[in-house]
Scaffold this motif. Structure first.
Motif, mmCIF file in Angstrom:
data_model
loop_
_atom_site.group_PDB
_atom_site.id
_atom_site.type_symbol
_atom_site.label_atom_id
_atom_site.label_comp_id
_atom_site.label_asym_id
_atom_site.label_seq_id
_atom_site.Cartn_x
_atom_site.Cartn_y
_atom_site.Cartn_z
ATOM 1 N N GLY A 10 0.773 -1.239 0.000
ATOM 2 C CA GLY A 10 0.000 0.000 0.000
ATOM 3 C C GLY A 10 0.799 1.279 0.000
ATOM 4 O O GLY A 10 0.228 2.363 -0.122
ATOM 5 N N TRP A 21 -7.374 2.747 -1.433
ATOM 6 C CA TRP A 21 -7.505 1.448 -0.754
ATOM 7 C C TRP A 21 -7.798 1.575 0.731
ATOM 8 O O TRP A 21 -8.314 0.649 1.331
ATOM 9 C CB TRP A 21 -6.267 0.580 -0.977
ATOM 10 N N ILE A 40 -5.472 -3.482 -1.994
ATOM 11 C CA ILE A 40 -4.226 -2.917 -1.496
ATOM 12 C C ILE A 40 -3.070 -3.419 -2.362
ATOM 13 O O ILE A 40 -2.859 -4.629 -2.460
ATOM 14 C CB ILE A 40 -3.985 -3.314 -0.033
ATOM 15 N N THR A 57 -8.672 -6.314 -0.303
ATOM 16 C CA THR A 57 -9.084 -5.006 0.188
ATOM 17 C C THR A 57 -8.851 -4.942 1.692
ATOM 18 O O THR A 57 -8.663 -5.969 2.361
ATOM 19 C CB THR A 57 -10.564 -4.744 -0.104
ATOM 20 N N LEU A 58 -8.873 -3.724 2.218
ATOM 21 C CA LEU A 58 -8.701 -3.557 3.658
ATOM 22 C C LEU A 58 -9.826 -4.246 4.413
ATOM 23 O O LEU A 58 -9.606 -4.878 5.457
ATOM 24 C CB LEU A 58 -8.656 -2.064 4.000
#
Length: 230
Positions: free
Chosen positions: A68, A200, A207, A213-214
């Motif tokens: 990220g 993100w 990410i 994804t988070l």
């Protein structure tokens, strides 16, 4: 530019709060660009680059030594080789609480130059107070165009500071430590790096470097139920 090979090393541990942590050290190999190090990625800075971090990044084809956190943006702030160290904190064993990235000058003995953290806003305090952010007294607000949330940037006369943007239960924090030869405008670079990570952190995008994804990382994984033979 030489070809680079990424090797990732994971280390499991706990911190003082009892959160599970995993450290991932990135080692990049490239004869003319990187020096091999056991626990870090070493990348040469470009002294001719303009020292402004962009507020947005193109993910495709870019390198993220820490998940990220775009290498190209961080590299704009340095004239010398730097190392990256990533740490993942968990609120449950398989559910991510936050991801941290520590950047140091290769010749500094591991002293923090740039620190990045992002993830769930903790229940037990403000991200600035619960991370390794550099504390600074002079505060201003900032916003991210097209993203609902609140941003603050704190600076100190000695050169350190921290920018944090909070959105829908998540945060992204960028902090610069003083006296570490970090180049460029302190305030702009902290705000721009944080802003560039909001897709993100706040927007649900995958990410870079994690391929999730988070929200997917934060979600506890279902536990398998033991079965009994009939």
């Amino acid at each position: 530019m030489p070809n680079l090979t990424m090797v990732r090393i994971l280390r499991l541990g706990t911190n003082e709060s009892g959160l599970y942590t995993v450290r991932r050290f990135s080692v990049l190999s490239g004869a003319s660009l990187c020096v091999l190090a056991l626990t870090s990625c070493v990348v040469s800075g470009d002294g001719d680059a303009y020292r402004t971090v962009p507020p947005s990044v193109a993910v495709e084809g870019k390198k993220f030594s820490c998940a990220g956190v775009p290498d190209e943006s961080v590299g704009k702030m340095f004239d010398s080789a730097i190392t990256y160290s990533e740490r993942t904190l968990y609120w449950k064993r398989d559910a991510v609480s936050s991801i941290e990235c520590t950047v140091s000058r290769a010749d500094s003995g591991g002293r923090i130059a740039v620190y990045v953290s992002y993830g769930r806003i903790p229940d037990y305090g403000d991200p600035i107070d619960t991370t390794n952010a550099y504390q600074a007294p002079n505060r201003e607000n900032f916003s991210v165009p097209g993203v609902e949330g609140e941003g603050t940037v704190d600076t100190a006369k000695e050169g350190g500071g921290v920018a944090v943007f909070q959105c829908d239960g998540h945060y992204v924090l960028v902090s610069i430590y003083p006296r570490q030869e970090v180049q460029g405008d302190l305030k702009s670079n902290m705000v721009n790096l944080a802003t560039s990570m909001t897709p993100w952190v706040c927007g649900g995008e995958t990410i870079p470097g994690r391929q999730e994804t988070l929200e997917e990382l934060e979600r506890p994984k279902p536990q398998s139920t033991p079965t009994q033979d009939a």
